[in-house]
Design an enzyme around this catalytic site. Structure first.
Site, PDB file in Angstrom:
ATOM      1  N   LYS A 120       0.801  -1.218   0.000  1.00  4.79           N
ATOM      2  CA  LYS A 120       0.000   0.000   0.000  1.00  4.79           C
ATOM      3  C   LYS A 120       0.835   1.270   0.000  1.00  4.79           C
ATOM      4  O   LYS A 120       1.825   1.375   0.705  1.00  4.79           O
ATOM      5  CB  LYS A 120      -0.925   0.011   1.222  1.00  4.79           C
ATOM      6  CG  LYS A 120      -2.167  -0.740   0.930  1.00  4.79           C
ATOM      7  CD  LYS A 120      -3.131  -0.742   2.066  1.00  4.79           C
ATOM      8  CE  LYS A 120      -4.225  -1.720   1.737  1.00  4.79           C
ATOM      9  NZ  LYS A 120      -5.382  -1.081   1.128  1.00  4.79           N
ATOM     10  N   ILE A 446     -12.835 -18.958   7.095  1.00  3.39           N
ATOM     11  CA  ILE A 446     -12.920 -17.527   7.389  1.00  3.39           C
ATOM     12  C   ILE A 446     -14.218 -16.909   6.892  1.00  3.39           C
ATOM     13  O   ILE A 446     -14.553 -15.779   7.227  1.00  3.39           O
ATOM     14  CB  ILE A 446     -11.684 -16.783   6.826  1.00  3.39           C
ATOM     15  CG1 ILE A 446     -10.400 -17.463   7.309  1.00  3.39           C
ATOM     16  CG2 ILE A 446     -11.647 -15.314   7.207  1.00  3.39           C
ATOM     17  CD1 ILE A 446     -10.283 -17.591   8.829  1.00  3.39           C
ATOM     18  N   GLY A 447     -14.968 -17.628   6.079  1.00  3.14           N
ATOM     19  CA  GLY A 447     -16.288 -17.119   5.721  1.00  3.14           C
ATOM     20  C   GLY A 447     -16.702 -17.398   4.298  1.00  3.14           C
ATOM     21  O   GLY A 447     -17.691 -18.061   4.052  1.00  3.14           O
ATOM     22  N   HIS A 656     -11.395 -11.476  12.499  1.00  8.62           N
ATOM     23  CA  HIS A 656     -10.408 -11.953  11.518  1.00  8.62           C
ATOM     24  C   HIS A 656      -9.634 -10.780  10.949  1.00  8.62           C
ATOM     25  O   HIS A 656     -10.196  -9.730  10.690  1.00  8.62           O
ATOM     26  CB  HIS A 656     -11.111 -12.705  10.380  1.00  8.62           C
ATOM     27  CG  HIS A 656     -10.238 -12.891   9.189  1.00  8.62           C
ATOM     28  ND1 HIS A 656      -9.167 -13.758   9.193  1.00  8.62           N
ATOM     29  CD2 HIS A 656     -10.234 -12.281   7.976  1.00  8.62           C
ATOM     30  CE1 HIS A 656      -8.555 -13.681   8.020  1.00  8.62           C
ATOM     31  NE2 HIS A 656      -9.174 -12.788   7.274  1.00  8.62           N
ATOM     32  N   HIS A 709      -3.706 -17.350  -0.911  1.00  6.30           N
ATOM     33  CA  HIS A 709      -3.339 -16.470  -2.027  1.00  6.30           C
ATOM     34  C   HIS A 709      -2.794 -17.267  -3.201  1.00  6.30           C
ATOM     35  O   HIS A 709      -2.504 -16.704  -4.250  1.00  6.30           O
ATOM     36  CB  HIS A 709      -2.304 -15.445  -1.579  1.00  6.30           C
ATOM     37  CG  HIS A 709      -2.846 -14.565  -0.499  1.00  6.30           C
ATOM     38  ND1 HIS A 709      -2.506 -14.721   0.828  1.00  6.30           N
ATOM     39  CD2 HIS A 709      -3.747 -13.574  -0.533  1.00  6.30           C
ATOM     40  CE1 HIS A 709      -3.169 -13.838   1.547  1.00  6.30           C
ATOM     41  NE2 HIS A 709      -3.922 -13.131   0.752  1.00  6.30           N
ATOM     42  N   CYS A 741      -7.426 -16.826   5.148  1.00  2.00           N
ATOM     43  CA  CYS A 741      -8.428 -15.813   4.800  1.00  2.00           C
ATOM     44  C   CYS A 741      -9.580 -16.520   4.088  1.00  2.00           C
ATOM     45  O   CYS A 741      -9.598 -17.742   3.986  1.00  2.00           O
ATOM     46  CB  CYS A 741      -7.797 -14.737   3.906  1.00  2.00           C
ATOM     47  SG  CYS A 741      -8.853 -13.297   3.618  1.00  2.00           S
TER      48      CYS A 741
HETATM   49  N1  GLN Z   1     -15.177 -13.138   5.799  1.00  8.49           N
HETATM   50  C1  GLN Z   1     -14.435 -12.607   4.694  1.00  8.49           C
HETATM   51  C2  GLN Z   1     -14.212 -13.721   3.676  1.00  8.49           C
HETATM   52  O1  GLN Z   1     -14.057 -14.816   4.036  1.00  8.49           O
HETATM   53  C3  GLN Z   1     -13.106 -12.037   5.128  1.00  8.49           C
HETATM   54  C4  GLN Z   1     -12.386 -11.371   3.977  1.00  8.49           C
HETATM   55  C5  GLN Z   1     -11.138 -10.612   4.350  1.00  8.49           C
HETATM   56  O2  GLN Z   1     -10.561 -10.793   5.393  1.00  8.49           O
HETATM   57  N2  GLN Z   1     -10.680  -9.775   3.514  1.00  8.49           N
HETATM   58  O3  GLN Z   1     -14.178 -13.489   2.494  1.00  8.49           O
HETATM   59 ZN    ZN Z   2      -8.714 -12.069   5.420  1.00  6.04          ZN
END
Ligand code: GLN
Ligand code: ZN
Length: 772
Positions: A120, A446-447, A656, A709, A741
């Site tokens: 960034k 994470i979702g 998170h 990633h 993530c």
């Molecule tokens: N809950 C979001 C996901 O799983 C978290 C995204 C993030 O941390 N940028 O996509």
């Molecule tokens: Zn994330």
């Protein structure tokens, strides 16, 4: 208030302009080139046309001095790397073979070579490519791009000023090349870098530049005496060159602080300073150093990072004060206009009354011109503009959108107790253990699950009316059924609904909250050809109705395992939006927090026992100056706690975050008082776990064991090894097992395999623990 005409009329200028064009022509041309559909010549032609169109736009608005060299096919820091010949060894072959392809190889990598790292640009959402330097780096000057673009602008008959990343900032943004000792300090290369700058400056002078601008935003951050000395030396050397344009050293994004006296004394002809927000402190600091006698001051009084109209009378007052402090005062935006969208007048869906409050790059240029005229020729030459501005500011201040009495009353009634869970963590943890009955080393995600093409086309179909809301919801439910059944089969312990209904984690909520505005064309460059359209926090925030409850409860109805509710936290909701400038950020955060708190409480009331509030942006909006950080962290953590503290002790709150370096905010992470935190950690081999442990972090944590990633599938042995190293820092009773993530950018095959391995790893390590 009337300002006396100044001796020399003030000039209007900007440091940079949005690059992509109204219809994102640049993005299309570049991506077309990558796909082989657009030739290099056609791409260069599109780029040159856009530059010309933008200069004409600026000149037409009355901007006296046009910026050149700010344009980029990818990133201006990468352009600087090319300008000083600091091509990393691994990219030299590609660059020698074809400079354009080599340029994109450095930006994006190829099959065989990794790209430069991207990070960034200060505290903006723009990403630059990090220069890689080492003791063997040899600099050489390549002024082609700068000179070409200067000539193009001069050919239009306008005054133009090349804009370059300054040498000190360039080195401070660099990092040691991968094959170099990690403690190598790029700043030691300053004396070798300056001759390359000297050559470029001489070339620019020869091409007709009267002035050149050297951007040194790195000097608004806390700097060591050695770094300040480097700045002093750099501008002593460049300032005493015989063959050069006049030099304007520009700073922005914050106040210069201890770098101000250094630059004020430097043998350069001008300084450009930011006078907006926290940088307004530059005003007193400038007076304290005795002003800039004999120098030109370019005053950034129009906020270049936000989309609100300027308070012209207030800016004129600032400019009036500055008149006595420099030889001559010119007017500009606080920074490049790269960070705002192009043209507010293109917006069709925003009420005309509200649209009058907004200024994108075009409107800001007009404001700068008005201010320069008022400053140079007297405020009576801009009476109509001042009256219209006053009316627009008043309409904003008194609008029902910006002042909702119900929201104000709710926000004022907040007490310290509202931002505190009713029981301390140890008691909550016991209650949650009984309530949730999870195994040791619980597994979760994470979702988000993969956002397939089908999901995206379902959303497009809904937008174009090809399917109705009921049809769309049916598709989302089908996706939820699949995601739940997959997670059950795989043996995950805390499930998620998969976030299939979300386009973007901020936009999804912004669209449902009153007080937020969306734009149709408000694109801002994030990196390369990726542009985002941040929503606008325009008014008081309220939640007309639940936003996520039906999806989470639907998912929960399909399983007996706990389904985790998923929300974006208040700090991230601010960080990835344009924020209000008419009240402290903390007040806006508190309003968003109260709206989200209603959602959290509704989730709990409808049977959700685990609720995750994501704050991936907590670290990135950290103020540039460390003295400003405690105040930021105080409101940021309070907003998170306000969001989450209204639940029962046996409801488990997760959060998170995803970034590797979070050492500077570990106390703030603790202050969130979340029961469980998941963090990115796979690539840094659990570094985060050790940092948490060193801090004495008392609650549960899930350092990621799967790097999302990359499409690479981690083996279960690898994930188990990461878990074992996590266990050396965090006791088993408090360790969670999860990816780094969300999985929305991944494909299903690798997601499936990776999560199966992750569950297998958790089982293996659980057995090892029970055997012990
Ligand atoms: N809950 C979001 C996901 O799983 C978290 C995204 C993030 O941390 N940028 O996509
Ligand atoms: Zn994330």
């Amino acid at each position: 208030m009337t300002t006396k005409p100044a001796a020399t009329p003030a000039r209007a200028t900007v440091y940079g302009y949005p690059r992509q064009g109204q219809h994102r022509e640049l993005k299309k041309a570049i991506e077309g080139y990558w796909k082989g559909r657009v030739t290099a010549d056609a791409l260069r032609d599109t780029a040159a046309k856009l530059r010309r169109a933008h200069w004409r736009q600026l000149a037409g608005a009355g901007i006296d001095e046009l910026p050149t060299g700010d344009f980029s096919l990818y990133d201006h820091v990468l352009d600087t790397t090319v300008m000083v010949g600091a091509i990393p060894r691994r990219h030299r072959e590609a660059v020698d073979g074809d400079p354009l392809d080599g340029y994109f190889a450095m930006a994006r990598g190829t099959q065989d070579v990794a790209p430069l790292e991207m990070t960034k640009w200060f505290d903006t959402n723009y990403h630059y490519l990090v220069p890689e330097l080492g003791p063997d780096t040899v600099f050489s000057a390549d002024s082609t791009k700068q000179v070409t673009e200067l000539r193009e602008a001069l050919a239009l008959g306008a005054a133009a000023r090349p804009v370059l990343v300054g040498p000190v900032t360039y080195l401070l943004l660099a990092k040691p090349a991968p094959d170099v000792a990690p403690d190598f300090d790029p700043l030691t290369l300053l004396d070798r870098l300056l001759p390359a700058y000297a050559e470029v400056l001489a070339d620019l002078r020869a091409a007709g530049a009267e002035w050149a601008q050297l951007d040194e935003p790195a000097l608004v951050q806390d700097r060591t005496p050695a770094e300040l000395q480097a700045a002093e030396r750099a501008y002593r050397v460049l300032g005493t060159l015989s063959d050069r344009p006049k030099l304007l050293v520009a700073s922005y994004f914050d106040r210069l602080g201890e770098a101000l006296p250094v630059l004020a004394k430097a043998p350069v002809e001008g300084l450009a300073l930011d006078f907006t927000g926290a940088a307004a402190a530059n005003l007193d600091a400038l007076a304290a150093v005795g002003g800039l006698p004999g120098k030109r001051l370019v005053a950034g009084v129009v906020d270049g990072r936000n989309i609100w109209i300027n308070d012209l009378a207030k800016s004129l007052a600032t400019l009036g004060t500055l008149l006595g402090l420099a030889d001559r005062v010119d007017v500009a935006a606080s920074c490049s206009l790269l960070h705002v969208p192009l043209d507010a007048s293109a917006e069709r869906d925003i009420e005309p009354q509200v649209l009058r409050w907004l200024a994108f790059a075009r409107q800001k240029s007009a404001e700068i011109v008005t201010l320069a005229r008022g400053l140079g020729r007297g405020t009576d030459t801009i009476t109509a503009e001042l009256a219209a501005n006053r009316a627009d500011l008043a309409s904003r201040a008194h609008s029902a959108l910006t002042r909702d009495p119900a929201v104000r009353a709710r926000t004022e009634a907040v007490t310290a107790a509202d931002a505190r869970r009713s029981q301390p963590y140890a008691e909550r943890a016991a209650a949650q253990r009984t309530h949730l009955g999870l195994p040791l080393l619980p597994t979760t995600t994470i979702g988000s699950f993969p956002q397939t093409g089908e999901l995206r086309s379902a959303r497009a179909d809904l937008r174009t009316g090809r399917i109705d809301t009921a049809g769309y919801e049916e598709r989302i439910k089908a996706e939820i059924r699949e995601v739940i059944s997959f997670q059950e089969k795989t043996g995950l312990d805390v499930l998620v609904h998969g976030e299939a209904e979300r386009n973007d984690m901020v936009q999804y909520f912004a669209e449902q909250l009153t007080g937020y505005l969306a734009t149709q064309h408000g694109w801002v460059q994030s990196y390369g050809t990726r542009y985002v359209r941040p929503p606008i926090l325009a008014g008081d925030i309220s939640r007309p109705e639940p936003m996520t409850v039906r999806w989470t409860t639907y998912a929960q109805s399909l399983t007996t395992k706990p389904v985790k509710g998923m929300l974006t936290g208040p700090v991230t909701m601010l960080a990835w939006s344009f924020v209000r400038d008419d009240q402290p950020l903390g007040d806006t955060a508190r309003q968003v927090a109260l709206a989200l708190r209603e959602e959290v409480n509704d989730l709990e009331a409808s049977g959700t026992s685990v609720i995750q509030v994501d704050e991936p942006a907590l670290r990135e909006t950290l103020p540039l100056r460390s003295s400003d950080r405690p105040a930021y962290l105080a409101w940021a953590t309070e907003a998170f706690r306000l969001t989450t503290a209204g639940v029962r002790p046996d409801t488990q709150i997760h959060t998170h975050m995803c970034y590797a370096e979070f050492g500077d905010v570990v106390q703030a992470i603790d202050d969130l008082d979340a029961d469980v935190i998941s963090l990115e950690a796979a690539r840094s081999h659990m570094q985060v776990a050790r940092e948490l442990a060193a801090h004495g972090y008392p609650r549960e944590a899930g350092p990621g064991v799967y790097d999302i990633h990359s499409p690479r599938v981690p083996s279960s042995a690898e994930a188990a090894e990461l878990l074992r190293s996590g266990l050396r820092a965090i006791p088993a009773e408090r360790l969670w097992v999860n990816p780094d993530c969300g999985l929305k950018t991944r494909g299903w095959p690798e997601t499936r395999a990776s999560l199966e391995n992750l569950v297998a790893a958790a089982r293996t390590v659980r057995e090892e623990l029970s055997g012990r």
